[in-house]
Each structure stands twice: as structure tokens, then as C-alpha cells.
Design a protein around this motif. Structure first.
Motif, mmCIF file in Angstrom:
data_model
loop_
_atom_site.group_PDB
_atom_site.id
_atom_site.type_symbol
_atom_site.label_atom_id
_atom_site.label_comp_id
_atom_site.label_asym_id
_atom_site.label_seq_id
_atom_site.Cartn_x
_atom_site.Cartn_y
_atom_site.Cartn_z
ATOM 1 N N ALA A 199 -2.142 -7.032 0.066
ATOM 2 C CA ALA A 199 -3.279 -7.741 -0.548
ATOM 3 C C ALA A 199 -4.451 -7.824 0.436
ATOM 4 C CB ALA A 199 -2.852 -9.142 -0.990
ATOM 5 N N ALA A 200 -4.148 -8.048 1.715
ATOM 6 C CA ALA A 200 -5.213 -8.146 2.724
ATOM 7 C C ALA A 200 -5.955 -6.810 2.844
ATOM 8 C CB ALA A 200 -4.612 -8.554 4.066
ATOM 9 N N ILE A 201 -5.213 -5.706 2.776
ATOM 10 C CA ILE A 201 -5.865 -4.385 2.827
ATOM 11 C C ILE A 201 -6.744 -4.200 1.589
ATOM 12 C CG2 ILE A 201 -5.397 -1.896 2.728
ATOM 13 C CD1 ILE A 201 -2.854 -2.587 4.464
ATOM 14 N N LEU A 202 -6.207 -4.560 0.436
ATOM 15 C CA LEU A 202 -6.984 -4.426 -0.808
ATOM 16 C C LEU A 202 -8.243 -5.280 -0.774
ATOM 17 C CD1 LEU A 202 -4.008 -4.459 -3.339
ATOM 18 C CD2 LEU A 202 -5.520 -2.513 -2.850
ATOM 19 N N SER A 203 -8.160 -6.427 -0.113
ATOM 20 C CA SER A 203 -9.318 -7.336 -0.090
ATOM 21 C C SER A 203 -10.524 -6.702 0.605
ATOM 22 C CB SER A 203 -8.965 -8.678 0.558
ATOM 23 O OG SER A 203 -9.080 -8.580 1.950
ATOM 24 N N HIS A 204 -10.261 -5.720 1.487
ATOM 25 C CA HIS A 204 -11.363 -5.018 2.167
ATOM 26 C C HIS A 204 -11.977 -3.926 1.288
ATOM 27 C CE1 HIS A 204 -11.229 -6.662 6.276
ATOM 28 N NE2 HIS A 204 -9.986 -6.955 5.936
ATOM 29 N N LEU A 205 -11.273 -3.562 0.214
ATOM 30 C CA LEU A 205 -11.717 -2.424 -0.607
ATOM 31 C C LEU A 205 -12.252 -2.848 -1.964
ATOM 32 C CD1 LEU A 205 -8.620 -0.173 0.154
ATOM 33 C CD2 LEU A 205 -10.956 0.247 0.950
ATOM 34 N N ALA A 206 -11.822 -4.028 -2.443
ATOM 35 C CA ALA A 206 -12.108 -4.450 -3.813
ATOM 36 C C ALA A 206 -13.046 -5.652 -3.830
ATOM 37 C CB ALA A 206 -10.799 -4.820 -4.510
ATOM 38 N N ARG A 207 -13.555 -5.948 -5.035
ATOM 39 C CA ARG A 207 -14.378 -7.160 -5.195
ATOM 40 C C ARG A 207 -13.488 -8.397 -5.190
ATOM 41 N NH1 ARG A 207 -15.483 -9.717 -9.994
ATOM 42 N NH2 ARG A 207 -14.700 -7.935 -11.176
ATOM 43 N N ARG A 208 -12.356 -8.315 -5.908
ATOM 44 C CA ARG A 208 -11.512 -9.492 -6.113
ATOM 45 C C ARG A 208 -10.055 -9.032 -6.191
ATOM 46 N NH1 ARG A 208 -12.619 -14.340 -5.435
ATOM 47 N NH2 ARG A 208 -10.524 -15.099 -5.414
#
Ligand code: SAM
Length: 213
Positions: free
Chosen positions: A92-101
């Protein structure tokens, strides 16, 4: 070079040599220190390309598999992403750098609370972590541009397919719980769903209902 710097260098070498080549994914993985998501005796193996035990009998996934799943998801900065299987919170932390939400859901309260503490320490304010049975998705926040399931399902769960936006992508390990599973990329088109088999993987199973911890 310090021992830690050398281990981190080997970590990124393992990612690249296992096919994680998308510069945005590599940059997100450089921004998120896996060492913060692994506790106790396993912390010193945080930069090995291997899954490791976390609380509640669960695992933090192998970094190269995290990278390949993130790459297959092809997240863009405007995307709203659902992750089923918060675990340590690393994905989730990695995704948080790539996504809006990012919405992430796990059946264990303890894992969600521990992951939330790391998100707060890292100031990752675009993640919402929820305790619940992710097999049913998160209808109140649907539809999602991207859905990633980090536990193995026998089939892509129907409620999650229904919560994928048209044009959206889902990545899910599919197969019998104890065997090697197939990582599947599902793309939702206007006429239906397209399924692409990516590679063999091994994940803990998607289990119905809430955990006890
Ligand atoms: N993505 C995690 C990470 O970055 O550390 C690793 C996930 S771990 C391999 C699988 C997780 O799926 C476990 O934490 C488990 O509790 C969770 N899980 C299994 N079945 C679930 C369900 N029905 N709903 C939500 N979470 C579930």
C-alpha cells in the motif's frame, strides 16, 4: 560501502533482474524502506528478495513479486486503487506514491493498526486502511481504477470484478490455496473482462470473515 548500502544495492539489483524495470515503480520502491515493515528477528532480512513472516501468521510478499504486481497494475497519478490484503502495509505504501488515493483492507485488526502507524510515521496521507473482509471489496468507494489482491483466490472474486471501473485493471493470484497459483491480470473492457496469465506465484489464501487478532 556500508553493509546496509550494499544490501540495498543487491535489493534493487534483484528487482531489476527479476523483471521490475518500470522507472516509476522502481522510484516508488526506492522511496519506501521495506525495513520499516518487517519487525523483530526478520528485520535484518528486509532487503532480501524473499517473503518474510509478519504478525497473525501472515507474510510480507517477496519484493520482486510486489514490483511485478505493481508494474502489471500500471497505476497512474489520478487513480483510485483498492488493495485487498494490507498485511504489513508495504504494498500500500508503494501504491501511495503512484496513485491519487489508496484503500487497503485486511481481515486482521492488528495488521491494519500496525500498518496505519507506519503510514502515519511516513506521512502517507492518501491511504485509508480498513478492517474487513476484502472478498466483498468496498462498495461504498467503488468503482476503482485499479484493484490488487495480495492473497490467493480460487477465482477472481465476483464483487471485486464488479467494483472495477470500465478500462480498469485488477491483478490477482488465482489457484488452490496451498499450491502454486497463477498471477492473473484482468482488464475490464466495455464488453466484458479480458484475462491474461502473467506468472506462477505463491500467496497465503484469501480467507472469508474477520481474523481473531
Ligand atoms: N500486501 C501485503 C504486504 O505488503 O505486506 C502482504 C499481504 S499477505 C501476503 C496477505 C494478506 O491478506 C494477509 O494479511 C491476510 O490477512 C489478508 N487476507 C486474507 N484474506 C482476506 C480477506 N478476505 N480480506 C482481507 N484481507 C485478507
Amino acid at each position: 560501502m556500508s553493509n546496509l548500502a550494499e544490501r540495498k544495492m543487491r535489493f534493487f539489483y534483484a528487482l531489476r533482474s527479476n523483471g521490475v524495470t518500470d522507472p516509476r515503480v522502481l522510484a516508488a520502491m526506492e522511496a519506501v524502506d521495506r525495513g520499516l515493515f518487517v519487525k523483530g528477528v526478520f528485520a535484518e532480512r528486509a532487503y532480501d528478495d524473499t517473503p518474510l513472516p509478519i504478525a497473525c501468521g501472515q507474510t510480507i510478499s517477496q519484493p520482486s513479486v510486489v514490483g511485478l504486481m505493481t508494474q502489471a497494475l500500471n497505476v497512474s497519478p489520478r487513480d483510485k486503487v483498492l488493495e485487498v490484503g494490507t498485511g504489513s502495509g508495504y504494498q500500500a505504501a508503494i501504491l501511495s506514491h503512484l496513485a491519487r488515493r489508496v484503500y487497503t483492507i485486511d481481515r486482521y485488526r492488528r495488521l491494519v493498526r500496525e500498518a496505519e502507524a507506519v503510514f502515519a510515521a511516513l506521512d502517507l496521507t492518501n491511504i485509508t486502511a480498513i478492517v474487513g473482509d476484502g472478498s466483498f471489496g468496498l462498495p461504498e468507494q467503488a468503482p476503482f481504477d485499479r484493484i490488487i489482491i495480495t492473497a490467493a483466490a480460487e477465482d477472481p472474486p465476483g464483487p471485486l470484478l464488479a467494483q472495477l471501473r470500465i478500462g480498469g485493471i485488477m491483478v490477482v493470484p488465482v489457484g488452490q490455496s496451498d499450491a502454486v497459483q497463477s498471477l492473473i491480470k484482468v482488464t475490464r473492457g466495455p464488453e466484458g473482462y479480458d484475462y491474461e496469465e502473467l506468472r506462477p506465484v505463491r500467496f497465503v489464501p484469501l480467507v472469508e470473515g474477520l481474523g481473531r487478532d
